[in-house]
Design a protein around this motif. Structure first.
Motif, PDB file in Angstrom:
ATOM      1  N   PHE A  15       6.596  -2.095  -6.775  1.00 31.17           N
ATOM      2  CA  PHE A  15       7.792  -2.939  -6.039  1.00 31.17           C
ATOM      3  C   PHE A  15       8.567  -3.725  -7.256  1.00 31.17           C
ATOM      4  CE2 PHE A  15       9.580  -6.949  -4.535  1.00 31.17           C
ATOM      5  CZ  PHE A  15      10.654  -6.464  -3.701  1.00 31.17           C
ATOM      6  N   PHE A  16       9.891  -3.500  -6.810  1.00 30.92           N
ATOM      7  CA  PHE A  16      10.832  -4.290  -7.694  1.00 30.92           C
ATOM      8  C   PHE A  16      12.038  -4.830  -6.835  1.00 30.92           C
ATOM      9  CE2 PHE A  16      14.887  -4.431 -10.751  1.00 30.92           C
ATOM     10  CZ  PHE A  16      14.310  -5.430 -11.363  1.00 30.92           C
ATOM     11  N   GLY A  17      12.172  -6.091  -6.521  1.00 31.61           N
ATOM     12  CA  GLY A  17      13.647  -6.459  -6.043  1.00 31.61           C
ATOM     13  C   GLY A  17      13.402  -8.099  -5.668  1.00 31.61           C
ATOM     14  N   TYR A  18      13.793  -8.097  -4.308  1.00 30.90           N
ATOM     15  CA  TYR A  18      13.707  -9.458  -3.853  1.00 30.90           C
ATOM     16  C   TYR A  18      12.407  -9.575  -2.763  1.00 30.90           C
ATOM     17  CZ  TYR A  18      18.767 -10.352  -4.644  1.00 30.90           C
ATOM     18  OH  TYR A  18      20.128 -10.282  -5.224  1.00 30.90           O
ATOM     19  N   GLY A  48      11.039  -9.264   2.097  1.00 32.25           N
ATOM     20  CA  GLY A  48      11.470 -10.040   3.420  1.00 32.25           C
ATOM     21  C   GLY A  48      10.276 -10.030   4.514  1.00 32.25           C
ATOM     22  N   LEU A  49       8.842  -9.566   3.934  1.00 30.81           N
ATOM     23  CA  LEU A  49       7.661  -9.623   4.802  1.00 30.81           C
ATOM     24  C   LEU A  49       6.363 -10.439   3.917  1.00 30.81           C
ATOM     25  CD1 LEU A  49       7.968  -6.148   6.201  1.00 30.81           C
ATOM     26  CD2 LEU A  49       8.338  -8.109   7.416  1.00 30.81           C
ATOM     27  N   GLY A  50       6.924 -11.124   3.157  1.00 27.77           N
ATOM     28  CA  GLY A  50       5.755 -12.165   2.479  1.00 27.77           C
ATOM     29  C   GLY A  50       6.321 -12.433   1.113  1.00 27.77           C
ATOM     30  N   GLY A  51       6.426 -13.667   0.797  1.00 24.48           N
ATOM     31  CA  GLY A  51       6.807 -14.330  -0.784  1.00 24.48           C
ATOM     32  C   GLY A  51       5.802 -14.031  -1.795  1.00 24.48           C
ATOM     33  N   PRO A  52       6.148 -14.674  -3.024  1.00 20.02           N
ATOM     34  CA  PRO A  52       5.238 -14.472  -4.107  1.00 20.02           C
ATOM     35  C   PRO A  52       3.974 -15.126  -3.725  1.00 20.02           C
ATOM     36  CG  PRO A  52       7.454 -15.282  -4.476  1.00 20.02           C
ATOM     37  CD  PRO A  52       7.463 -15.300  -3.026  1.00 20.02           C
ATOM     38  N   GLY A  53       3.077 -14.412  -4.165  1.00 20.15           N
ATOM     39  CA  GLY A  53       1.730 -14.822  -4.186  1.00 20.15           C
ATOM     40  C   GLY A  53       1.046 -14.796  -2.619  1.00 20.15           C
ATOM     41  N   GLN A  79       9.259 -15.244   3.587  1.00 17.47           N
ATOM     42  CA  GLN A  79       9.136 -15.238   5.047  1.00 17.47           C
ATOM     43  C   GLN A  79       7.734 -14.886   5.520  1.00 17.47           C
ATOM     44  OE1 GLN A  79      11.515 -13.277   3.366  1.00 17.47           O
ATOM     45  NE2 GLN A  79      12.781 -15.277   3.785  1.00 17.47           N
ATOM     46  N   MET A  80       7.506 -15.023   6.999  1.00 17.14           N
ATOM     47  CA  MET A  80       5.980 -14.840   7.350  1.00 17.14           C
ATOM     48  C   MET A  80       5.408 -13.468   6.757  1.00 17.14           C
ATOM     49  SD  MET A  80       4.854 -14.113  11.544  1.00 17.14           S
ATOM     50  CE  MET A  80       3.399 -13.505  11.982  1.00 17.14           C
ATOM     51  N   PRO A  81       4.283 -13.580   6.253  1.00 20.63           N
ATOM     52  CA  PRO A  81       3.763 -12.298   5.766  1.00 20.63           C
ATOM     53  C   PRO A  81       3.195 -11.347   6.499  1.00 20.63           C
ATOM     54  CG  PRO A  81       2.440 -14.110   5.017  1.00 20.63           C
ATOM     55  CD  PRO A  81       3.516 -14.718   6.003  1.00 20.63           C
ATOM     56  N   LEU A  82       3.153 -10.108   6.469  1.00 19.03           N
ATOM     57  CA  LEU A  82       2.368  -9.298   7.079  1.00 19.03           C
ATOM     58  C   LEU A  82       0.823  -9.597   6.712  1.00 19.03           C
ATOM     59  CD1 LEU A  82       3.929  -5.508   6.438  1.00 19.03           C
ATOM     60  CD2 LEU A  82       3.787  -6.820   8.502  1.00 19.03           C
ATOM     61  N   ALA A  83      -0.070  -9.682   7.730  1.00 22.40           N
ATOM     62  CA  ALA A  83      -1.273  -9.951   7.277  1.00 22.40           C
ATOM     63  C   ALA A  83      -2.070  -8.846   6.600  1.00 22.40           C
ATOM     64  CB  ALA A  83      -2.020 -10.056   8.692  1.00 22.40           C
ATOM     65  N   ALA A  84      -3.090  -9.344   6.049  1.00 23.41           N
ATOM     66  CA  ALA A  84      -3.981  -8.518   4.960  1.00 23.41           C
ATOM     67  C   ALA A  84      -4.589  -7.529   5.884  1.00 23.41           C
ATOM     68  CB  ALA A  84      -5.195  -9.370   4.235  1.00 23.41           C
ATOM     69  N   LEU A 102      14.387 -11.138 -10.187  1.00 21.87           N
ATOM     70  CA  LEU A 102      13.703 -10.709  -9.130  1.00 21.87           C
ATOM     71  C   LEU A 102      12.252 -10.609  -9.498  1.00 21.87           C
ATOM     72  CD1 LEU A 102      16.596  -7.792  -9.013  1.00 21.87           C
ATOM     73  CD2 LEU A 102      16.208  -9.395  -7.437  1.00 21.87           C
ATOM     74  N   TRP A 103      11.559  -9.732  -8.673  1.00 21.35           N
ATOM     75  CA  TRP A 103      10.061  -9.693  -8.570  1.00 21.35           C
ATOM     76  C   TRP A 103       9.673  -8.228  -8.961  1.00 21.35           C
ATOM     77  CZ3 TRP A 103       6.973 -13.965  -8.989  1.00 21.35           C
ATOM     78  CH2 TRP A 103       7.545 -15.132  -8.506  1.00 21.35           C
ATOM     79  N   ARG A 104       8.721  -7.912  -9.864  1.00 22.34           N
ATOM     80  CA  ARG A 104       8.210  -6.760 -10.062  1.00 22.34           C
ATOM     81  C   ARG A 104       6.873  -6.612 -10.075  1.00 22.34           C
ATOM     82  NH1 ARG A 104      10.565  -5.070 -14.373  1.00 22.34           N
ATOM     83  NH2 ARG A 104      12.133  -3.620 -13.457  1.00 22.34           N
ATOM     84  N   ASN A 105       5.978  -5.925  -9.351  1.00 20.97           N
ATOM     85  CA  ASN A 105       4.757  -5.978  -8.904  1.00 20.97           C
ATOM     86  C   ASN A 105       3.966  -7.590  -9.044  1.00 20.97           C
ATOM     87  OD1 ASN A 105       4.772  -3.266  -8.635  1.00 20.97           O
ATOM     88  ND2 ASN A 105       4.392  -3.039 -10.834  1.00 20.97           N
ATOM     89  N   GLY A 106       4.721  -8.363  -8.420  1.00 19.03           N
ATOM     90  CA  GLY A 106       4.051  -9.867  -8.559  1.00 19.03           C
ATOM     91  C   GLY A 106       4.761 -10.686  -9.574  1.00 19.03           C
ATOM     92  N   GLU A 107       5.418 -10.067 -10.535  1.00 18.37           N
ATOM     93  CA  GLU A 107       5.585 -10.777 -11.918  1.00 18.37           C
ATOM     94  C   GLU A 107       7.151 -10.964 -11.609  1.00 18.37           C
ATOM     95  OE1 GLU A 107       3.446 -11.876 -14.013  1.00 18.37           O
ATOM     96  OE2 GLU A 107       1.850 -11.057 -13.146  1.00 18.37           O
TER      97      GLU A 107
END
Length: 513
Positions: free
Chosen positions: A161-164, A143-148, A115-120, A178-183
């Motif tokens: 972080f771990f999850g969706y 839900g506040l920013g996808g992979p990468g 989804q639309m990411p929170l800004a840096a 799922l995703w764990r710390n960007g992996e």
């Protein structure tokens, strides 16, 4: 890739420079651990402690018995992503960056963009607690920013972080990963679309087997949360647990479904109103909530076994009201306790949610509070709890780059600490008003809660003069009687409150002037 790297570095540098404020303890033993648990689409009336009689929630009911139950608490939005944004930033949807669901990519695994990411550079609740010496983790749905993207949780104050990451992926409780710390973390589940209709014999339970797998995501994430608590029991920690229950699809392990054998007279749901089919939709929905409740019981039991329960504040709420689609029968379960509206609505049923708080020895057991609060209160409440000084600059950075670049008067956080209510320690500050806006339905909707009064305005995208409906929630909690004509002074105050919103950079998130 270069832009992503620069964004990550910029956030790290900005965070190190801007939030390095020394915290101060607020008690002899110092501030407590904090666990904030969030259900997904759980209605105000779906817990036993809030009047539910058909769905079993013994552990959450025990939390209410041992702590405090709020009766007039509100989510940040009637839908997922903006609700979470208000929680993390301390700003309501008239000020925070994410004011509605904003989907990127598609449903297929290879189209996953989130989804639309929170800004840096966004200041978040997690940044605050991390700089106050807390280990921080988020396990569940982001839900506040996808992979990468620049919105990944590890870039917004969470050590772990771990999850969706993508909430579209969370429509399936048996995902491929799922995703764990960007992996990417592969799970033992087959791939199938989370919106398939039933193609077999509706009366044959075996024909629904293709909508399941081996690793039930709720169980996997709950186990991970317990492991993380064990690993950090010797330090001060903040754990954000945004569970995916009971958001659709209707999926639950057979062992959980068996707990409701014979409970309801029900017909199969064939997936004709979106989301996956299920042979026993009433039992599945109840079993999903009971499954989440059981995992919450495991968390409480672990805190006790580690002898840290008396130094841990545990809170539970929901991101919005019960859904209206996909095989869920909100009327059957009286899911919103008779309130008007469901998910996607700014009437009470869409945004009034449970809040239970437990802190043995500090929060009086069995108490009920009518304090009026909302998600954007968590940040200032935790700030007061840990003795963290909030500034206008932090609020401006929570609102995002557009606010930071504006020459306008610096912002303040929209939240009010409700710590005095939790601890019964003195006068509790009250909101002048609570504000919500929502854009995907109702041709643009706004709502304001001002003491006993509630104003709802629909059609604001098209009509600058759209009328405001007015309800007296003390006399009319189900919002059945519009009394705007009898109280023009109150309506004028509510309209003025609505006008305090800031303009969004997303054009469709604005109203006709």
């Amino acid at each position: 890739m270069a832009r992503r790297t620069v964004a990550r570095l910029t956030l790290l540098v900005a965070g190190a420079l801007a939030i390095a404020c020394a915290p101060r303890d607020t008690s002899e033993v110092g501030p407590p651990n904090i666990i904030l648990m969030l259900a997904d689409d759980l209605g105000y009336g779906e817990l036993g402690s809030y009047g539910q009689t058909l769905i079993r929630t013994p552990h959450l009911d025990r939390m209410a018995t041992e702590g405090m139950r709020f009766t007039q608490f509100y989510s940040g939005s009637p839908v997922c992503a903006p609700s979470r944004a208000t929680l993390l930033t301390g700003l309501h949807t008239g000020h925070t960056q994410v004011r509605d669901n904003y989907e990127l990519g598609g449903w297929l695994d290879e189209e996953e963009r989130g989804q639309m990411p929170l800004a840096a550079g966004t200041f978040t609740l997690a940044h605050m607690l991390k700089s106050a010496g807390y280990a921080t983790a988020a396990i569940g749905k982001w839900g506040l920013g996808g992979p990468g993207s620049e919105g990944e949780p590890n870039l917004h104050g969470f050590d772990y972080f771990f999850g969706y990451l993508d909430q579209k992926q969370a429509h399936n409780f048996y995902p491929t990963h799922l995703w764990r710390n960007g992996e990417y973390v592969a799970l033992r589940n087959p791939y199938f679309s989370p919106h398939q209709r039933h193609a077999g014999d509706p009366a044959d339970p075996a024909s629904y087997a293709g909508y399941s797998g081996t690793d039930y995501s709720l169980d996997v994430m709950a186990d991970d949360a317990l492991d993380w608590i064990r690993a950090h029991a010797g330090e001060r920690f903040f754990l954000y647990l945004p569970f995916t229950i009971p958001h659709l699809a209707l999926q639950v392990p057979d062992s959980a479904l068996a707990e409701y054998d014979g409970a309801f007279d029900e017909q199969p749901y064939l997936g004709d109103r979106s989301y996956l089919p299920h042979p026993r939709p009433l039992s599945a929905y109840a079993a999903m909530i009971t499954r989440m409740d059981a995992h919450i019981g495991r968390v409480i039991a672990l805190l006790d076994s580690l002898d840290i329960d008396k130094n841990t504040l545990v809170l539970f709420s929901s991101d919005n009201g019960t859904t209206y689609t996909g095989g869920v029968d909100a009327a059957f379960f009286n899911s919103v306790a008779g309130l008007r509206g469901l998910k996607g609505s700014l009437y009470e049923g869409g945004i009034r949610v449970p809040l239970i708080a437990r802190w043995p020895g500090r929060i009086a057991p069995g108490t009920v509070s009518a304090h009026i609060g909302a998600f954007w209160d968590f940040l200032p409440t935790f700030a007061e709890l840990v003795g963290y000084p909030l500034t206008e600059d932090m609020a401006t950075r929570a609102a995002g780059p557009a606010a930071a670049a504006s020459p306008a008067t610096p912002m303040a956080f929209d939240g009010v600490s409700f710590l005095p209510t939790l601890l019964d320690t003195g006068a509790q500050s009250q909101h002048e008003f609570l504000y919500w806006e929502y854009h995907s339905q109702w041709r643009g909707a706004q709502a304001v809660r001002m003491g006993r009064w509630k104003g709802v305005r629909l059609g604001g995208h098209e009509n600058a003069a759209a009328p405001i409906q007015l309800f007296d929630l003390d006399a009319d909690p189900r919002e059945q009687h519009d009394i705007a004509d009898a109280h023009p002074d109150i309506v004028a105050r509510i309209r003025a409150a609505m006008a305090t919103r800031t303009t969004s950079d997303i054009e469709r998130w604005n109203f006709r002037q």
